[in-house]
Design a protein around this motif. Structure first.
Motif, PDB file in Angstrom:
ATOM      1  N   ASP A   1      -5.494   4.708   2.749  1.00  0.00           N
ATOM      2  CA  ASP A   1      -4.228   5.449   2.872  1.00  0.00           C
ATOM      3  C   ASP A   1      -3.850   6.161   1.576  1.00  0.00           C
ATOM      4  O   ASP A   1      -2.771   6.746   1.480  1.00  0.00           O
TER       5      ASP A   1
ATOM      6  N   TYR B   1      -4.260  -0.815  -4.796  1.00  0.00           N
ATOM      7  CA  TYR B   1      -4.069  -2.190  -4.332  1.00  0.00           C
ATOM      8  C   TYR B   1      -4.433  -3.184  -5.428  1.00  0.00           C
ATOM      9  O   TYR B   1      -5.586  -3.284  -5.839  1.00  0.00           O
TER      10      TYR B   1
ATOM     11  N   ARG C   1      -3.342   4.639  -1.335  1.00  0.00           N
ATOM     12  CA  ARG C   1      -2.487   3.792  -2.165  1.00  0.00           C
ATOM     13  C   ARG C   1      -3.323   2.829  -2.982  1.00  0.00           C
ATOM     14  O   ARG C   1      -4.345   2.338  -2.507  1.00  0.00           O
TER      15      ARG C   1
ATOM     16  N   ALA D   1      -5.122  -0.060   2.196  1.00  0.00           N
ATOM     17  CA  ALA D   1      -4.326   0.643   1.192  1.00  0.00           C
ATOM     18  C   ALA D   1      -5.115   1.791   0.571  1.00  0.00           C
ATOM     19  O   ALA D   1      -4.623   2.922   0.449  1.00  0.00           O
TER      20      ALA D   1
END
Length: 211
Positions: free
Chosen positions: A120, A124, A122, A117
């Motif tokens: 990418d 978490y 993002r 994550a």
């Protein structure tokens, strides 16, 4: 190849985390650190993509590591590992720029997903963790002090509890002695404390240091 740095002061934990990371063919463990100051230095030296860091680290806790890396404007994401269920800790982590937060007990199950994550772009946070912290916050919000310590004040308190002088703290935190003294005085005022012994007990209670 993505570079992952592992920072924990316990060799057995570092070994376990390394074993999980090395199951991924496109990841490499760029290094291992045993304290927060070393973690920052190695992250810069190895240009790590991810730093996995224990919250309760000597010299510089995980939050201070994250803040230092953000100040250096590195494209390095920090994943905090902790054994402690504390909603204040999560709030401080977010303020320090942390986008990944995981209980150590969940590492075997969630570590790979957390790193993926962060790689990418993002954040978490496991759903169980968020639910737990939100629940605790609802229970405790009426009794919480409005005078929470800043991350910098927490770092100073941690270093005091580890036995550092104002001068050595100024070197570690890269602040003037006068600024360290100001943070120290501010922390004591907010906490209503008048002695170093009280600060040490607070640091132990808040898991800033391990007795």
């Amino acid at each position: 190849m993505k570079r992952i740095l592992i920072a924990d002061d316990h060799a057995v934990v570092r070994s376990g985390l390394r074993a999980i990371v090395e199951t991924q063919s496109n990841w490499i463990v760029a290094g291992e650190a045993t304290n927060g100051e070393q973690a920052v230095g190695l992250a810069v030296e190895t240009m790590s993509d991810i730093v996995i860091v224990d919250y309760s680290m000597p010299l510089m806790n995980g939050l201070e590591v994250s803040r230092r890396l953000k100040a250096l404007d590195l494209r390095t994401e920090v994943l905090i590992l902790t054994m402690h269920e504390d909603e204040e800790l999560l709030s401080e982590a977010v303020l320090a720029g942390v986008r990944g937060f995981l209980f150590k007990s969940d590492a075997k199950k969630h570590l790979i997903s957390a790193i993926e994550a962060l790689l990418d772009g993002r954040p978490y946070f496991t759903s169980a963790l968020v639910e737990k912290l939100l629940h605790d916050y609802q229970l405790n919000k009426h009794g919480r002090s409005d005078m929470l310590l800043t991350s910098r004040e927490q770092s100073v308190v941690q270093l005091i509890a580890e036995g550092h002088t104002n001068r050595s703290m100024s070197v570690i935190l890269k602040l003037s002695v006068k600024t360290v003294e100001t943070h120290r005085a501010s922390a004591m005022r907010k906490l209503g404390m008048s002695s170093t012994a009280e600060l040490v007990r607070y640091a132990i209670r808040k898991k800033l240091v391990v007795p």
